[in-house]
Design a protein around this motif. Sequence first.
Motif, PDB file in Angstrom:
ATOM      1  N   MET B 191     -14.064  22.075  21.193  1.00  0.00           N
ATOM      2  CA  MET B 191     -14.211  23.535  21.185  1.00  0.00           C
ATOM      3  C   MET B 191     -14.231  24.084  22.605  1.00  0.00           C
ATOM      4  N   LEU B 192     -14.962  23.397  23.472  1.00  0.00           N
ATOM      5  CA  LEU B 192     -15.062  23.873  24.854  1.00  0.00           C
ATOM      6  C   LEU B 192     -13.731  23.717  25.585  1.00  0.00           C
ATOM      7  N   THR B 193     -13.044  22.635  25.295  1.00  0.00           N
ATOM      8  CA  THR B 193     -11.744  22.421  25.939  1.00  0.00           C
ATOM      9  C   THR B 193     -10.775  23.531  25.540  1.00  0.00           C
ATOM     10  N   ASN B 194     -10.816  23.870  24.266  1.00  0.00           N
ATOM     11  CA  ASN B 194      -9.977  24.966  23.779  1.00  0.00           C
ATOM     12  C   ASN B 194     -10.282  26.277  24.475  1.00  0.00           C
ATOM     13  N   LEU B 195     -11.576  26.539  24.608  1.00  0.00           N
ATOM     14  CA  LEU B 195     -12.001  27.776  25.272  1.00  0.00           C
ATOM     15  C   LEU B 195     -11.454  27.819  26.694  1.00  0.00           C
ATOM     16  N   CYS B 196     -11.548  26.704  27.380  1.00  0.00           N
ATOM     17  CA  CYS B 196     -11.060  26.652  28.756  1.00  0.00           C
ATOM     18  C   CYS B 196      -9.559  26.941  28.802  1.00  0.00           C
ATOM     19  N   ARG B 197      -8.814  26.438  27.829  1.00  0.00           N
ATOM     20  CA  ARG B 197      -7.367  26.691  27.803  1.00  0.00           C
ATOM     21  C   ARG B 197      -7.081  28.159  27.573  1.00  0.00           C
ATOM     22  N   THR B 198      -7.691  28.745  26.519  1.00  0.00           N
ATOM     23  CA  THR B 198      -7.348  30.132  26.184  1.00  0.00           C
ATOM     24  C   THR B 198      -7.801  31.111  27.261  1.00  0.00           C
ATOM     25  N   CYS B 199      -8.952  30.861  27.861  1.00  0.00           N
ATOM     26  CA  CYS B 199      -9.465  31.822  28.845  1.00  0.00           C
ATOM     27  C   CYS B 199      -9.149  31.423  30.276  1.00  0.00           C
ATOM     28  N   ARG B 200      -8.464  30.358  30.464  1.00  0.00           N
ATOM     29  CA  ARG B 200      -8.165  29.830  31.790  1.00  0.00           C
ATOM     30  C   ARG B 200      -9.446  29.603  32.594  1.00  0.00           C
ATOM     31  N   PHE B 201     -10.427  28.978  31.959  1.00  0.00           N
ATOM     32  CA  PHE B 201     -11.661  28.606  32.664  1.00  0.00           C
ATOM     33  C   PHE B 201     -11.446  27.292  33.394  1.00  0.00           C
ATOM     34  N   GLU B 202     -12.158  27.127  34.509  1.00  0.00           N
ATOM     35  CA  GLU B 202     -12.089  25.841  35.192  1.00  0.00           C
ATOM     36  C   GLU B 202     -12.968  24.808  34.501  1.00  0.00           C
ATOM     37  N   LYS B 203     -14.129  25.268  34.042  1.00  0.00           N
ATOM     38  CA  LYS B 203     -15.106  24.324  33.512  1.00  0.00           C
ATOM     39  C   LYS B 203     -16.055  25.093  32.604  1.00  0.00           C
ATOM     40  N   ALA B 204     -16.469  24.490  31.509  1.00  0.00           N
ATOM     41  CA  ALA B 204     -17.431  25.140  30.622  1.00  0.00           C
ATOM     42  C   ALA B 204     -18.501  24.143  30.200  1.00  0.00           C
ATOM     43  N   TYR B 205     -19.729  24.617  30.164  1.00  0.00           N
ATOM     44  CA  TYR B 205     -20.844  23.768  29.754  1.00  0.00           C
ATOM     45  C   TYR B 205     -21.616  24.442  28.637  1.00  0.00           C
ATOM     46  N   ASP B 218     -16.300  20.591  28.571  1.00  0.00           N
ATOM     47  CA  ASP B 218     -14.893  20.438  28.188  1.00  0.00           C
ATOM     48  C   ASP B 218     -14.348  19.145  28.781  1.00  0.00           C
ATOM     49  N   SER B 219     -13.225  18.704  28.287  1.00  0.00           N
ATOM     50  CA  SER B 219     -12.686  17.455  28.813  1.00  0.00           C
ATOM     51  C   SER B 219     -11.415  17.697  29.628  1.00  0.00           C
ATOM     52  N   THR B 220     -11.266  18.933  30.158  1.00  0.00           N
ATOM     53  CA  THR B 220     -10.057  19.216  30.932  1.00  0.00           C
ATOM     54  C   THR B 220     -10.086  18.566  32.310  1.00  0.00           C
ATOM     55  N   GLY B 221     -11.176  18.785  33.030  1.00  0.00           N
ATOM     56  CA  GLY B 221     -11.196  18.298  34.403  1.00  0.00           C
ATOM     57  C   GLY B 221     -12.049  17.059  34.550  1.00  0.00           C
ATOM     58  N   PRO B 222     -12.101  16.508  35.754  1.00  0.00           N
ATOM     59  CA  PRO B 222     -12.988  15.383  36.002  1.00  0.00           C
ATOM     60  C   PRO B 222     -14.433  15.874  36.035  1.00  0.00           C
ATOM     61  N   LEU B 298     -29.517  27.629  23.195  1.00  0.00           N
ATOM     62  CA  LEU B 298     -28.263  27.220  23.831  1.00  0.00           C
ATOM     63  C   LEU B 298     -27.568  28.355  24.562  1.00  0.00           C
ATOM     64  N   ALA B 299     -26.951  28.024  25.669  1.00  0.00           N
ATOM     65  CA  ALA B 299     -26.146  29.002  26.398  1.00  0.00           C
ATOM     66  C   ALA B 299     -24.855  28.362  26.855  1.00  0.00           C
ATOM     67  N   LEU B 300     -23.809  29.179  26.804  1.00  0.00           N
ATOM     68  CA  LEU B 300     -22.502  28.740  27.273  1.00  0.00           C
ATOM     69  C   LEU B 300     -22.340  29.253  28.692  1.00  0.00           C
ATOM     70  N   VAL B 301     -22.005  28.376  29.618  1.00  0.00           N
ATOM     71  CA  VAL B 301     -21.807  28.803  30.999  1.00  0.00           C
ATOM     72  C   VAL B 301     -20.448  28.292  31.451  1.00  0.00           C
ATOM     73  N   ALA B 302     -19.661  29.163  32.073  1.00  0.00           N
ATOM     74  CA  ALA B 302     -18.315  28.735  32.473  1.00  0.00           C
ATOM     75  C   ALA B 302     -17.969  29.221  33.866  1.00  0.00           C
ATOM     76  N   ILE B 303     -17.228  28.396  34.557  1.00  0.00           N
ATOM     77  CA  ILE B 303     -16.681  28.784  35.851  1.00  0.00           C
ATOM     78  C   ILE B 303     -15.257  29.269  35.611  1.00  0.00           C
ATOM     79  N   MET B 304     -14.994  30.499  36.024  1.00  0.00           N
ATOM     80  CA  MET B 304     -13.697  31.099  35.720  1.00  0.00           C
ATOM     81  C   MET B 304     -12.772  30.955  36.918  1.00  0.00           C
ATOM     82  N   LYS B 305     -11.547  31.438  36.732  1.00  0.00           N
ATOM     83  CA  LYS B 305     -10.587  31.388  37.842  1.00  0.00           C
ATOM     84  C   LYS B 305     -10.545  32.731  38.548  1.00  0.00           C
ATOM     85  N   GLU B 306     -10.026  32.717  39.745  1.00  0.00           N
ATOM     86  CA  GLU B 306      -9.929  33.936  40.532  1.00  0.00           C
ATOM     87  C   GLU B 306      -9.233  35.035  39.727  1.00  0.00           C
TER      88      GLU B 306
END
Lengths: 346, 342
Positions: B191-205, B218-222, B298-306
Motif C-alpha cells: 500500500m505504501l509503495t503504491n502511494l509513493c508511486r501515485t504521489c511521487r513520494f520519496e519515502k513513506a512510513y 514502502d519498498s521503493t528505495g533503499p 498510527l500516522a502516515l509520514v512521507a517525504i515528498m519531492k520538490e
Amino acid sequence: ALKKVKKQKVLLMGKSGSGKSSMRSIIFSNYLARDTRRLGPTIDVDLSHVKFLGNLTLNLWDCGGQEAFMNNYLSQQRAHVFSNVGVLIYVFDIESREVERDLATYINIISALVQYSREAKVFVLIHKMDLIQPVTREDVFEKRAVLVKRKTAEAVAIMRKQQQHQQSQSPQSPSNPVLDIDLQLFATSIWDQSLYKAWASIIHDLVPNLSVIETQLASLGMAIDADEILLFERTSFLVVSKWTSREGERNPYGDRFERMSNILKSWKHTCSKYTGTPRNAEQFSEFEYKMGTTFSMFATKFTTNTYILVCMPPGEARFNAAKLNVAAARPWFKFLDGPVTVAHSA
Amino acid sequence: PDSTATVPQPRGKPRLLLMGQRSVVFHKLPPSETLFLESTARIQKDSLNSFMEFQVWDFPGQIDIFDNPNFAFDMDAIFGEIGALIWVIDAQDDYLEAVRRLNTTILHLQRSYPHINIEVFIHKVDGLSDDYRLDIQRDITIRIQDELSDQGIENAPVNFHLTSIYNHSIFEAFSKVIQKLIPRLGQLEAMLTNLCRTCRFEKAYLFDVNTKIYIATDSTGPEDMASYEICSDFVDVIIDFTEVYGSWPRSREWRARLEGAPWHQPLEQQVACEWAESGMVLADARRPIMLREVDRFLALVAIMKEGSYEKMPQINMNVDVVVKGLTEFFEITKQKEVTGAG
Ligand SMILES: Nc1nc2c(ncn2[C@@H]2O[C@H](COP(=O)(O)OP(=O)(O)OP(=O)(O)O)[C@@H](O)[C@H]2O)c(=O)[nH]1
Ligand SMILES: Nc1nc2c(ncn2[C@@H]2O[C@H](COP(=O)(O)OP(=O)(O)O)[C@@H](O)[C@H]2O)c(=O)[nH]1
Ligand SMILES: [Mg+2]
C-alpha cells in the motif's frame, strides 16, 4: 520615530564549570545540550557580538570562571570589565559544594558592577537544576533564591552606607539616587526549556521598540482572529513578543513559550542534520498543522530576523485568510530588521 | 502497571519480552533523566498504549530466570505467547557474564519455544569507534554461535542490532523487531509503495505514534536512516504542538462565535479533514514532508519531492484513499484476533 543600532554589553559570569559557555552555545550557536560536554574551560574572556533583530547588538562577554581570571577581573581589569554593562548574568552551579565561597565571589562581582555600572540589570541563574530530584527542585531553588537575595540586600546596604558616608564628607557634590539592584532569579538547566524562559526574560527588556511590536502583534492577532501569536528571533528562537486572545489565555500551559522555543530549536537541529546545512542556517520556511476541529497553526519565516507562529481556531477559510494577512502584514514589521533608520507609520 | 498480571491476554497479540538493561525507548526522557530511573528490581509488565498492544516485560537484570531456584516462574505464562525476546547487552561494560546468561536463555528457549525470535541489542555503542563496534558485534556473535553449535543447534533465530539512545538506532532496531511480528506486513508495504508511486513520494512510513516505531515503509528505495530520523522527529514535533495547543476544551462562546456570522456553519464542516494533518517545507524548498493521522495510534509520514507542496490538494485525495485502505487493513486484523481468541 527614528531608530538607531543599540549596543548592549552583557556580562556572563560565575564559577568555572557552572555552565556559562554551554548556555551561550545553545542559545546563540544552536548547540545541542549534549554537545556542550565537549566544551573546555573558557580562557579569560570570550567576546562575541550577537546581532539580535538587526537593530540590537549584544556584546556578550563570556568570562572564564577560574579563580585566577576572576581575581583579574576584580583587580587589574576592573574598570575595563565592569564599565558600561547593561546586563550581568551570574550563574550558580546548584551542585557546587562551596556555597559560601561562591556567594562571596558573587558579592565581589556585584560590588564591582555597582561601582562602574550602577544601572545594570542583574539576572541570577541557579543552574544545572536537572541534577536535583524533580520533587525537590522547587524547594531547593526557593531556598537558594532566598539566600542570594539576602546576601545581595546585605551587600547593597553596606554599599549604601559607604555612599552616604562619602556624601556627608563632601556635601556639595550632587547626591546620587538611592542605590538599589534590579535582581531577577531563574532556575535553569540545559536539559529542558527552563533555559529559554530565563533567556527570553533577559533579552525581553533589551529589545528596542518593544511596545510598537506588541501593539502591532495585537492588531494582527485581532484582525485574523488568532488565538495566539508568537514572534521568534530567527537564530536563538527566543520569544521576542507574543499576543494571546481571551480564549488562548485559558491554555493551561504557562510554560508554553519556552517550550515552543525548545521544540522549534531541536526541530531546526533535525533539519540541519538532514539537509547537511550549517547549524545556524535557516532550516524551514513553512510549517502547517491542522488538528481536526481543535485548532490549526502555522509557523513561517516572517521578516529577515524573525519567525512567526500563529495558532488559529479550526477552519480552512479562516486559515487561508490568516496566512494571506500575515504575509501582507510583513511590511508593518520591517523595522525589526533595522539598522536602517526609517520612519514607520503606526 | 500490574493490571495485566491477573487478566489473561487474548491470543494473537504479539508480545515483546525485554530482558537485560531497562530500555529508555518507551519513555520520552532526555538522556540525563535516565539517571533517575532506578535499576529494574522486579518484573514489570507494561502494556503499551499502542496500536497492537505490544507488551514490554521488563526483567530485572540480575535475575536469572532459568537458574534461580528462589524464583518460581510459570514459563508458559511468560514465553507461551511472545513473538520476540529482546536481550540488551551493555557494550561499554564487561559483557562476558551477560553473554553467558543469554546463551543459557537461548538454549532453554530453543528446546521449548523455538519460534521465538531472539533479538540482541548491543547497547550504548555511542562513544565507541566504528571498528570497535564491529569487533564487539563479531565477538558476541561468535560466542553465541559456538555455544549453540556445541549443543547441536543450527539456524536459531538470533539477530543482532547495534543501538544507542543518542540517535535513532534504538528505534530502528525496535521497528525491525516488531515488523517481523506483523501479520501480512507485505500487504501494508505494498500500500505504501503504491502511494509513493501515485504521489511521487520519496519515502513513506507508517508510524506508531506513541513509540515512534515504524510499522511499515514502502519498498521503493533503499533503507535510509536519515529519512527515518527526520520523519520520526516530525512526529515528535506534532505530538508536542498537539499537547501545547490541543489540550484544553475550548469554551462554548468561542465555538458559538466561530460558527456564527459570517461563517454560519458548524466547525465540523469548516475543516477539510477531521484527523490531524501537517506539512512542512525546508528552507531550500526541496523535499517537503507531510504527516497524516490514520487513527489514534498510527500516522502516515512521507517525504515528498520538490514542488509537491503546491499540489497538496491532489496529494491529499490520494492520501485519503490510502488511509481508508489502512483503516480497513487494521479492522480486519482486529477481527481475526477476536475470532482467534474465541
Ligand atoms: N547536568 C548539567 N550539566 C550542565 C548544564 N549546563 C552545563 N553543563 C555541563 O557543565 C560543564 C561545564 O560547562 P561550561 O559551559 O564549559 O562551563 P563554564 O561556566 O563556561 O566554565 P568556564 O568557562 O571555565 O568558566 C559541561 O560539561 C556542560 O555539559 C546543566 O544545566 N546541567
Ligand atoms: N552513553 C550511553 N549511555 C546510556 C545509553 N543508554 C543508557 N545510558 C545510560 O546508562 C545508565 C543506566 O541506564 P538504565 O536504562 O537506567 O539501566 P538499568 O539500570 O540497567 O535499567 C543511565 O545513566 C543512562 O543514561 C546509551 O545509549 N549511551
Ligand atoms: Mg566557559
